[in-house]
Scaffold this active site. Structure first.
Site, PDB file in Angstrom:
ATOM      1  N   GLU A   8      16.308 -64.142  64.708  1.00 28.50           N
ATOM      2  CA  GLU A   8      15.496 -65.762  64.539  1.00 28.50           C
ATOM      3  C   GLU A   8      16.001 -66.554  65.574  1.00 28.50           C
ATOM      4  O   GLU A   8      16.906 -66.504  66.364  1.00 28.50           O
ATOM      5  CB  GLU A   8      16.370 -66.210  63.065  1.00 28.50           C
ATOM      6  CG  GLU A   8      16.056 -65.423  61.914  1.00 28.50           C
ATOM      7  CD  GLU A   8      14.617 -65.476  61.381  1.00 28.50           C
ATOM      8  OE1 GLU A   8      14.133 -66.645  61.722  1.00 28.50           O
ATOM      9  OE2 GLU A   8      14.385 -64.613  60.640  1.00 28.50           O
ATOM     10  N   SER A 187      16.493 -70.180  71.761  1.00 25.77           N
ATOM     11  CA  SER A 187      16.905 -69.276  73.176  1.00 25.77           C
ATOM     12  C   SER A 187      18.299 -69.029  73.261  1.00 25.77           C
ATOM     13  O   SER A 187      18.930 -68.722  74.055  1.00 25.77           O
ATOM     14  CB  SER A 187      16.505 -70.074  74.147  1.00 25.77           C
ATOM     15  OG  SER A 187      15.265 -70.650  74.565  1.00 25.77           O
ATOM     16  N   ARG A 188      19.091 -68.935  72.178  1.00 26.79           N
ATOM     17  CA  ARG A 188      20.568 -68.638  71.705  1.00 26.79           C
ATOM     18  C   ARG A 188      21.480 -69.773  72.698  1.00 26.79           C
ATOM     19  O   ARG A 188      22.582 -69.211  72.895  1.00 26.79           O
ATOM     20  CB  ARG A 188      20.694 -67.292  72.160  1.00 26.79           C
ATOM     21  CG  ARG A 188      20.285 -66.152  71.547  1.00 26.79           C
ATOM     22  CD  ARG A 188      20.708 -66.202  69.922  1.00 26.79           C
ATOM     23  NE  ARG A 188      20.179 -64.912  69.132  1.00 26.79           N
ATOM     24  CZ  ARG A 188      19.224 -65.026  68.289  1.00 26.79           C
ATOM     25  NH1 ARG A 188      18.497 -66.291  68.218  1.00 26.79           N
ATOM     26  NH2 ARG A 188      18.938 -63.949  67.642  1.00 26.79           N
ATOM     27  N   LEU A 189      20.813 -70.688  72.734  1.00 31.27           N
ATOM     28  CA  LEU A 189      21.434 -71.997  73.498  1.00 31.27           C
ATOM     29  C   LEU A 189      22.358 -72.749  72.586  1.00 31.27           C
ATOM     30  O   LEU A 189      22.093 -73.944  72.548  1.00 31.27           O
ATOM     31  CB  LEU A 189      21.030 -72.586  74.561  1.00 31.27           C
ATOM     32  CG  LEU A 189      20.131 -72.048  75.593  1.00 31.27           C
ATOM     33  CD1 LEU A 189      19.327 -72.816  76.561  1.00 31.27           C
ATOM     34  CD2 LEU A 189      21.339 -71.132  76.534  1.00 31.27           C
TER      35      LEU A 189
END
Length: 209
Positions: A8, A187-189
């Site tokens: 996700e 973006s997994r940030l």
């Protein structure tokens, strides 16, 4: 089964260090209330991780109180988690509210609450739950479900109205030393704000995702 592409991308909210409370307990209470308001599934459910015989073990329990000192839950003291806590009085808690793309991790020392506090909560539980606390030898091998039902029937006959708290059942409080708030981001940030208790003072810092 190919799981590589199951993911996700989170984007609902941000978490700013400047907008977090100075006290992580207050920050947790705010997030918990927002999870309840959002009708998150089981908002008080938390994973409790302990160490037994040098090996980690975990399970899901329900948070029953949060106060300025810490986080309270109730269980059978003779259960596997109770045995682990007796060996090593440090635990880790994890909450995950998927609906809000949020998680909270808590680490700290754990101790029993007073018998009086446990009595008050036990008395507030549904009758069948109070009977069940006597009937279940939690975590021990059970020969059959009928054995458990039969024992519960005997307990109910013994205590048709008032069920006293079993001496082996009661509450624990987790006294936090580290609390981390995680907010999913694209973006997994992800946003991660960590509080550490140093000589009685909470220090707040941002962590790399």
């Amino acid at each position: 089964m190919d799981l590589h592409n199951i993911r996700e991308d989170y984007s609902k909210q941000e978490l700013s260090q400047a907008h977090c409370h100075a006290d992580p307990i207050q920050q947790f209470e705010q997030w918990l209330q927002e999870a309840i308001t959002a009708k998150a599934n089981e908002p008080t459910a938390m994973n409790v991780a302990t160490v037994l015989d040098g090996k980690p073990t975990s399970r899901i329990v329900l948070l029953k109180e949060v106060n300025p000192n810490g986080f309270v839950f109730f269980t059978n003291y003779q259960s596997r988690k109770g045995q682990a806590i007796e060996q090593n009085p440090y635990v880790a808690l994890t909450f995950f509210w998927a609906e809000l793309e949020r998680s909270v991790r808590i680490e700290g020392r754990i101790e029993k609450i007073s018998a009086e506090e446990s009595d008050r909560y036990f008395a507030s539980r549904p009758y069948t739950s109070r009977v069940g606390a006597w009937a279940s030898h939690q975590s021990q091998v059970l020969a059959s479900k009928s054995e458990l039902v039969a024992k519960a029937t005997l307990i109910a006959a013994k205590y048709p109205l008032q069920v006293p708290r079993p001496p082996h059942w009661g509450g624990y409080i987790v006294l936090p030393e580290r609390i981390e708030f995680w907010q999913g981001r694209p973006s997994r940030l992800h946003d991660r704000i960590c509080y550490r208790l140093v000589e009685g003072v909470w220090h707040k810092e941002r962590l790399s995702p």
